[in-house]
Design a protein around this motif. Structure first.
Motif, PDB file in Angstrom:
ATOM      1  N   UNK A  31     -13.650  17.980 -38.435  1.00 55.46           N
ATOM      2  CA  UNK A  31     -14.805  18.864 -38.275  1.00 55.46           C
ATOM      3  C   UNK A  31     -15.139  19.040 -36.786  1.00 55.46           C
TER       4      UNK A  31
ATOM      5  N   UNK B 127      -9.575  27.166 -36.828  1.00 53.02           N
ATOM      6  CA  UNK B 127     -10.687  26.311 -37.265  1.00 53.02           C
ATOM      7  C   UNK B 127     -10.911  26.337 -38.768  1.00 53.02           C
ATOM      8  N   UNK B 128     -10.613  27.457 -39.425  1.00 52.80           N
ATOM      9  CA  UNK B 128     -10.841  27.513 -40.870  1.00 52.80           C
ATOM     10  C   UNK B 128     -10.007  26.453 -41.599  1.00 52.80           C
TER      11      UNK B 128
ATOM     12  N   UNK C  58     -16.774  13.795 -50.869  1.00 59.32           N
ATOM     13  CA  UNK C  58     -15.329  13.997 -50.752  1.00 59.32           C
ATOM     14  C   UNK C  58     -14.686  12.768 -50.120  1.00 59.32           C
TER      15      UNK C  58
ATOM     16  N   UNK D  80     -11.690  23.200 -41.229  1.00 61.06           N
ATOM     17  CA  UNK D  80     -12.952  23.114 -41.972  1.00 61.06           C
ATOM     18  C   UNK D  80     -12.715  22.904 -43.467  1.00 61.06           C
ATOM     19  N   UNK D  81     -11.698  23.545 -44.010  1.00 61.14           N
ATOM     20  CA  UNK D  81     -11.480  23.387 -45.458  1.00 61.14           C
ATOM     21  C   UNK D  81     -10.591  22.182 -45.772  1.00 61.14           C
TER      22      UNK D  81
ATOM     23  N   UNK E   6     -13.948  26.185 -30.309  1.00 53.71           N
ATOM     24  CA  UNK E   6     -14.557  27.387 -29.742  1.00 53.71           C
ATOM     25  C   UNK E   6     -14.704  27.275 -28.231  1.00 53.71           C
TER      26      UNK E   6
ATOM     27  N   UNK F 223     -12.639  21.235 -35.063  1.00 53.16           N
ATOM     28  CA  UNK F 223     -12.854  22.634 -35.450  1.00 53.16           C
ATOM     29  C   UNK F 223     -14.014  23.241 -34.654  1.00 53.16           C
TER      30      UNK F 223
ATOM     31  N   UNK G  74     -26.525  20.712 -44.322  1.00 54.15           N
ATOM     32  CA  UNK G  74     -25.355  21.594 -44.265  1.00 54.15           C
ATOM     33  C   UNK G  74     -24.113  21.037 -44.942  1.00 54.15           C
ATOM     34  N   UNK G  75     -24.300  20.425 -46.103  1.00 54.68           N
ATOM     35  CA  UNK G  75     -23.132  20.007 -46.868  1.00 54.68           C
ATOM     36  C   UNK G  75     -22.546  18.670 -46.478  1.00 54.68           C
TER      37      UNK G  75
ATOM     38  N   UNK H 147      -8.914  16.415 -50.653  1.00 55.46           N
ATOM     39  CA  UNK H 147      -9.560  15.670 -51.737  1.00 55.46           C
ATOM     40  C   UNK H 147      -9.056  16.159 -53.090  1.00 55.46           C
ATOM     41  N   UNK H 148      -8.923  17.492 -53.219  1.00 59.19           N
ATOM     42  CA  UNK H 148      -8.376  18.036 -54.467  1.00 59.19           C
ATOM     43  C   UNK H 148      -6.949  17.547 -54.683  1.00 59.19           C
TER      44      UNK H 148
ATOM     45  N   UNK I 149     -11.799  19.229 -48.101  1.00 56.46           N
ATOM     46  CA  UNK I 149     -11.961  19.553 -49.517  1.00 56.46           C
ATOM     47  C   UNK I 149     -10.607  19.754 -50.184  1.00 56.46           C
ATOM     48  N   UNK I 150      -9.682  20.357 -49.434  1.00 54.38           N
ATOM     49  CA  UNK I 150      -8.351  20.584 -50.009  1.00 54.38           C
ATOM     50  C   UNK I 150      -7.628  19.257 -50.211  1.00 54.38           C
TER      51      UNK I 150
ATOM     52  N   UNK J 204     -22.112  16.378 -49.401  1.00 55.15           N
ATOM     53  CA  UNK J 204     -20.956  16.696 -50.243  1.00 55.15           C
ATOM     54  C   UNK J 204     -19.659  16.278 -49.557  1.00 55.15           C
TER      55      UNK J 204
END
Lengths: 316, 358
Positions: free
Chosen positions: A262, A279-280, A239, A283-284, A269, A265, A231-232, A290-291, A287-288, A235
């Motif tokens: 993670x 949570x979104x 990152x 979760x992102x 629930x 997040x 599940x990533x 890292x960018x 990656x954000x 990746x």
């Protein structure tokens, strides 16, 4: 109140962080030696699969040994599978990104292909798993004890030990210096008598072994079932490697940071206190950032200079 | 002038090696590879309906393949087709599920939404590459996972019906499926998406071969520094190339989520995004090459269920073969060297013969 929640969530965050950290560390060996490895995800899947198959076939007969052997199988399978990437990118001068992509796709397809042949459904569940335990003495320390040293998997300590050893190996030994030289100035390294091809093979195979260990740790700790994907997580490890700026300490911090985000997040629930941050966003977040880190450090990037470039003495 | 067949030989060589490796895998699990391939290709081609399904699957692969191939031509590696496809699909789905319009208006609006959504997702890494020299491979990987979670939460929080793992079904007005086409092909999934993808092949071919833009993009791909020296705006080319590549992948999302399927599954990065890399490489990054290799992969995917029903071979054999083909295209230098060596030897022999006759 908040402290109770943190104590409750910490062991989960750490359990999630361990495979992430060890896989990112594997990526460090490969990229430091000069080979970009975006196949970490696939190599994790291989370790995940090998661990699951081994533990499943041994758990009835030798329950004590099965997990340890399973973890070992994950390491070996990861290292062997990474040879495909090493052969393509080092010996055949192939595009390392394409080869890494092929590794990811191949791992996902092949493991499911064999898993379905073995079990029919493609899922392999194990009944045994590593039991959480408290570290003697240390778990009695107030504050730190309950957070860090109770409810731990022994694999987490193995991972941390490998991390410490890697730091020493890469920065305090001549082997480490040679490996890093191959990722920065392979020609200079070669003229100083370093066997660049061999060093890069070692770098890629260590990354395969450690990513395989990451996958095996997953199955032996919190996953419990192989289903063809991590599940990533591979990746996410990539990152962490980049956000950690290709340094052991940076990777440790990044992996923990991402693992904690993670976990929070996922926990939001069930635990309403965490709902303050959607949570979104959590979760992102890895990656954000890292960018953003890539943008901020674009001038002073610590990325190995020769990573991604084939090394070919014969052509020169 | 002698034609250079190296590209085709490389692709055919990779396909051959992929199928050979697939046969070895079948033998490894005790199955008969001849039987396996017989059912695999029969499953893909034995009826009009199945051939329709081959093209229905190829529809999406053509677009993701074009996306990757187009970026390749500018020297960029778009590994983010999966994320761009998801966002394109999301934009189209959101509009299709929340706006009520006559079909003739709705479909074009969804088309534009998917195109723009994908283009935005592609242009961000393009901008980061042009402005900050952030490697597009890393940036597109990150964008993939951002897309994954954005789609996950948007669908789960606002657009589910019944099942938590997928969006509500697209109403008929927002689907690319048309009854006359399905009836014509006795119930195949083939839909208007195939028109979109073939048009895109033609348009991209035109852009690459016949326009200044295409010329400039290719020049940047051949040699960035020389292009800059010749007065081409390299940064603008990079951004444009990634924008167009993203738009194509966005359209792939439209065809997949509102044509081949009629809802979005969440919690999964579409494999078509990565298959697109294989399609582009196998098609030697030419638009019609992409079309043919996507069709070939379409056969492999369309036939795998039939093969699985008639043999003990799991359907993942198709994905394995595709992955192996990518691996061999990556190492195609090896095949190329081998081919050139063989050809060189034959040429030598001819020369010697000719010399001997004199």
């Amino acid at each position: 109140m908040m402290f109770d929640i943190i104590i409750k969530i910490f062991p989960y965050a750490i359990a999630f962080t361990a495979p992430l950290l060890i896989t990112a560390l594997g990526g460090l060996y490969s990229e430091r030696s000069g080979v970009v490895n975006i196949g970490l995800e696939g190599l994790m899947v291989i370790g995940f699969f090998a661990g699951a198959v081994t533990i499943k076939s041994l758990e009835a007969t030798v329950p004590q040994l099965s997990i340890l052997v399973g973890i070992l199988a994950g390491i070996i399978a990861g290292a062997l599978f990474s040879l495909l990437h090493a052969f393509a990118s080092i010996s055949l001068n192939a595009d390392q990104v394409i080869s890494g992509t092929a590794i990811n796709m191949l791992a996902g397809a092949l493991t499911l292909f064999f898993a379905r042949t073995i079990t029919g459904s493609g899922n392999i569940s194990i009944t045994l798993g590593i039991v959480r335990s408290a570290v003697p003495v240390l778990s009695k320390i107030p504050l730190i004890g309950p957070i860090f040293f109770t409810n731990t998997y022994y694999t987490t300590w193995i991972v941390l030990a490998i991390w410490g050893f890697s730091w020493f190996l890469l920065y305090k030994t001549s082997f480490g210096l040679r490996l890093r030289a191959c990722g920065e100035h392979p020609n200079a390294a070669a003229s100083a008598g370093v066997n660049v091809v061999r060093m890069r093979y070692i770098g890629v195979m260590v990354s395969g072994a450690l990513a395989g260990l990451g996958g095996a740790v997953m199955i032996a700790t919190y996953a419990g079932e192989f289903n063809g994907t991590v599940a990533g997580l591979g990746f996410l490890a990539l990152a962490a490697l980049i956000f950690g700026q290709w340094k052991p300490l940076g990777i440790l911090g990044a992996a923990f940071f991402f693992g904690f985000a993670r976990t929070v997040a996922d926990a939001s629930q069930v635990i309403p206190q965490f709902n303050v941050v959607p949570p979104i966003i959590l979760k992102i977040f890895p990656y954000v950032v890292t960018l953003i880190a890539l943008v901020l450090f674009s001038k002073t990037s610590k990325a190995p200079k020769a990573a991604g470039q084939p090394f070919d003495l014969r052509g020169k | 002038m002698k034609r250079d067949y190296t590209g085709i030989v490389k692709s055919l060589g990779a396909v051959f090696l992929g199928l050979l490796a697939g046969a070895i895998l079948m033998i490894a699990i005790g199955a008969n590879p001849l039987k396996g391939y017989f059912y695999l290709f029969q499953g893909g081609l034995k009826s009009i309906e199945r051939i329709g399904n081959v093209f229905a699957i190829a529809t999406t692969l053509i677009l993701t393949g074009l996306s990757v191939a187009f970026a390749f031509r500018t020297g960029l590696f778009n590994i983010g087709a999966a994320g761009q496809m998801l966002i394109g699909g999301l934009c189209a789905t959101v509009i299709g599920l929340s706006v009520e319009l006559p079909r003739l208006v709705l479909l074009p609006v969804m088309f534009l939404a998917a195109l723009i959504g994908g283009a935005v997702w592609g242009v961000i890494p393009g901008f980061l590459k042009a402005r900050f020299n952030v490697h597009e491979v890393v940036a597109t990987i990150m964008m993939n996972w951002i897309a994954y979670w954005v789609v996950y939460y948007t669908i789960r929080n606002y657009f589910t019906a019944g099942l938590e793992t997928e969006s509500a079904s697209m109403p008929a007005a927002g689907q690319l499926r048309v009854s006359w086409l399905s009836q014509l092909l006795s119930g195949s999934y083939l839909n208007l998406g195939i028109v979109i993808s073939i048009l895109c092949v033609i348009v991209i071919k035109f852009i690459l071969d016949r326009t200044t833009l295409g010329y400039e993009l290719k020049a940047v791909g051949f040699n960035r520094h020389a292009a800059k020296y010749a007065g081409i705006k390299v940064n603008r080319s990079i951004i444009l190339s990634m924008m167009i590549a993203g738009g194509l992948a966005g359209l792939a999302g439209l065809t997949y989520y509102t044509g081949y399927s009629v809802n979005i599954q969440i919690g999964i990065l579409p494999s078509q995004g990565f298959d697109g890399i294989a399609v582009a490489l196998l098609g030697a990054t030419s638009p019609w090459g992409v079309f043919f290799s996507a069709t070939f992969f379409g056969i492999l995917h369309a036939g795998k269920g039939f093969m699985n029903a008639n043999t003990s071979i799991p359907p993942q054999i198709s994905d394995s073969i595709i992955a192996i083909i990518i691996y061999f295209t990556a190492t195609s230098l090896f095949i190329e060297k081998l081919y050139k060596k063989l050809r060189g030897r034959r040429a030598d022999r001819k020369q010697i013969k000719a010399g001997g006759d004199e």
